[in-house]
Design an enzyme around this catalytic site. Structure first.
Site, mmCIF file in Angstrom:
data_model
loop_
_atom_site.group_PDB
_atom_site.id
_atom_site.type_symbol
_atom_site.label_atom_id
_atom_site.label_comp_id
_atom_site.label_asym_id
_atom_site.label_seq_id
_atom_site.Cartn_x
_atom_site.Cartn_y
_atom_site.Cartn_z
ATOM 1 N N GLY A 14 -83.299 31.266 5.138
ATOM 2 C CA GLY A 14 -82.857 30.530 5.628
ATOM 3 C C GLY A 14 -83.478 29.235 5.034
ATOM 4 N N ARG A 75 -80.978 34.467 -0.401
ATOM 5 C CA ARG A 75 -80.818 35.863 -0.024
ATOM 6 C C ARG A 75 -80.263 36.597 -1.455
ATOM 7 N NH1 ARG A 75 -81.591 34.328 5.549
ATOM 8 N NH2 ARG A 75 -79.692 32.910 5.794
ATOM 9 N N ASP A 106 -89.607 36.373 8.026
ATOM 10 C CA ASP A 106 -90.461 37.744 7.580
ATOM 11 C C ASP A 106 -89.833 38.306 6.184
ATOM 12 O OD1 ASP A 106 -87.844 37.997 9.083
ATOM 13 O OD2 ASP A 106 -87.857 39.313 10.559
ATOM 14 N N THR A 128 -89.180 29.053 8.835
ATOM 15 C CA THR A 128 -87.914 29.554 9.546
ATOM 16 C C THR A 128 -87.747 29.046 10.245
ATOM 17 O OG1 THR A 128 -86.824 31.169 10.536
ATOM 18 C CG2 THR A 128 -88.695 32.269 9.909
ATOM 19 N N ASP A 130 -86.478 29.685 13.641
ATOM 20 C CA ASP A 130 -86.182 30.705 13.826
ATOM 21 C C ASP A 130 -87.368 30.712 14.870
ATOM 22 O OD1 ASP A 130 -83.564 30.404 13.466
ATOM 23 O OD2 ASP A 130 -84.209 32.554 12.282
ATOM 24 N N ASP A 132 -89.881 33.932 15.060
ATOM 25 C CA ASP A 132 -89.661 34.571 14.932
ATOM 26 C C ASP A 132 -90.306 35.742 13.620
ATOM 27 O OD1 ASP A 132 -87.617 34.376 12.329
ATOM 28 O OD2 ASP A 132 -86.169 35.458 12.831
ATOM 29 N N ARG A 174 -81.382 33.410 14.978
ATOM 30 C CA ARG A 174 -81.045 34.991 14.561
ATOM 31 C C ARG A 174 -81.421 35.546 15.975
ATOM 32 N NH1 ARG A 174 -80.568 37.091 9.733
ATOM 33 N NH2 ARG A 174 -81.286 34.969 8.934
#
Ligand code: ADP
Ligand code: FBP
Ligand code: MG
Length: 324
Positions: A14, A75, A106, A128, A130, A132, A174
């Site tokens: 993303g 992706r 990741d 990102t 996120d 995360d 996510r």
């Protein structure tokens, strides 16, 4: 250990605001220290299609303030296979690229790790919205995304307050609840649902809304993380249980766009310069992180194996603040 002469750069997964600021920093610091730079378009998908361009300092002029990524992103399933990775490594070598900087999340770093095994010096920069990526306290794009979500929620609150309604707002992330938790603290909300805390369930939310209403609150906001989802259904159930007119809003991709904040631009620039430093030192399979207030780097495998969870103290305070 060998020093890299030609560095490739790609963005993957993303897009995140600040990726362009990172690209600019990589190109400028690489050129300033005598490296050649090649841009790989569309992430690993573009790599497998040999979509590679020469980059110079002038090409990245004025891009720090732009959202998205000028290199495009994608992706790519094929790159998850051994054959795809071998093909990618060969294309890099055929283009004279001996070092690669991957800006992504990741998943993208797992790809970078494979290229490192195949003889390309690879460095990951966390990009990102996120937040995360376990080994780092900061990922490029998070600050802009949270500010965008915060502004949108402020606006929803204006109408929600005027109509004395309840609003359920879904934010991205996510499987992580960082954007949701930050919005609860920045905007104020009767409650949040995040994937990390399924104990804070629907009945808790209904009780919280009813408690706050009994104390005189006339509008309500629930922030729901994407990883919990089912926002429309949740709105219908809360309306049925509380009798308060309830509306659902899924903020969606608006959170990925827009001009990056100063924080995202500066973090991106520093990480971009750091990545070039690592390549000069002959390093490979490293991910750049911001941890405990410092820029550091970890082995990609070790970094991805680390654990991170939401800040308990922040979560506790956010809960205390939601009660009237
Ligand atoms: N285990 C893996 N091995 C090799 N490449 C991977 C792996 N996982 C993901 N990738 C590559 O990285 C791309 C981006 O990963 P994704 O998880 O979608 O986004 P992000 O990097 O933002 O987390 C994938 O489309 C794929 O090409
Ligand atoms: O834009 P897409 O492909 O629908 O993906 C949506 C996902 O991308 C994100 O916006 C960013 O995730 P990544 O940075 O891991 O790609 C997530 O919050 C969301 O789950
Ligand atoms: Mg990811």
């Amino acid at each position: 250990m060998r020093e890299v002469e030609t560095v490739g750069i790609l963005t993957s997964g993303g897009d995140a605001p600040g990726m362009n600021a990172a690209i600019r920093a990589v190109v400028r610091t690489a050129r300033a220290s005598g490296m050649k730079v090649k841009g790989i378009k569309r992430g690993y998908a573009g790599l497998l299609n040999n979509e590679i361009i020469d980059m110079d300092s002038r090409m990245v002029s004025e891009i720090a303030r732009l959202g998205g990524t000028i290199l495009f992103t994608a992706r790519c399933k094929e790159f998850e296979t051994r054959e795809g990775q071998q093909k990618g490594a060969q294309i890099l070598k055929d283009n004279g690229i001996d070092g690669l900087i991957v800006i992504g999340g990741d998943g993208s770093f797992r790809g970078a790790q494979k290229l490192s095994e195949l003889g390309i010096n690879t460095i990951g920069i966390p990009g990102t919205i996120d937040l995360d990526i376990n080994c780092t306290d900061y990922t490029i794009g998070f600050d802009t995304a949270v500010n965008t979500a915060m502004s949108a929620i402020d606006k929803i609150k204006d109408t929600s307050t005027s109509h004395e309604r309840c609003s359920i707002i879904e934010v991205m992330g996510r499987n992580a609840g960082y954007i949701a938790l930050w919005c609860q603290m920045a905007n104020g909300a009767d409650g949040i649902l995040i994937p990390e805390r399924d104990a804070f369930n629907e009945q808790d939310l209904i009780d919280a809304i009813m408690h706050n209403r009994s104390k005189g609150k006339t509008h309500h906001v629930i922030i729901n993380a994407e990883g919990v989802g089912h926002t429309n259904r949740l709105a219908r159930r809360i309306e049925a249980a509380t009798g308060i007119e309830t509306r659902a809003t899924v903020l969606g991709h608006i959170q990925r766009g827009g001009s990056p904040t100063a924080r995202d631009r500066v973090m991106a620039a520093t990480m971009g310069g750091y990545a070039i430093d690592l390549l000069h030192r002959g390093e490979t399979n490293r991910v750049i992180c911001y941890k405990d207030g410092k820029y550091v780097d970890f082995d990609i495998d070790e970094g991805l194996a680390m654990e991170k969870t939401i800040d308990e103290y922040q979560f506790l305070i956010s809960r205390l603040m939601s009660v009237y």
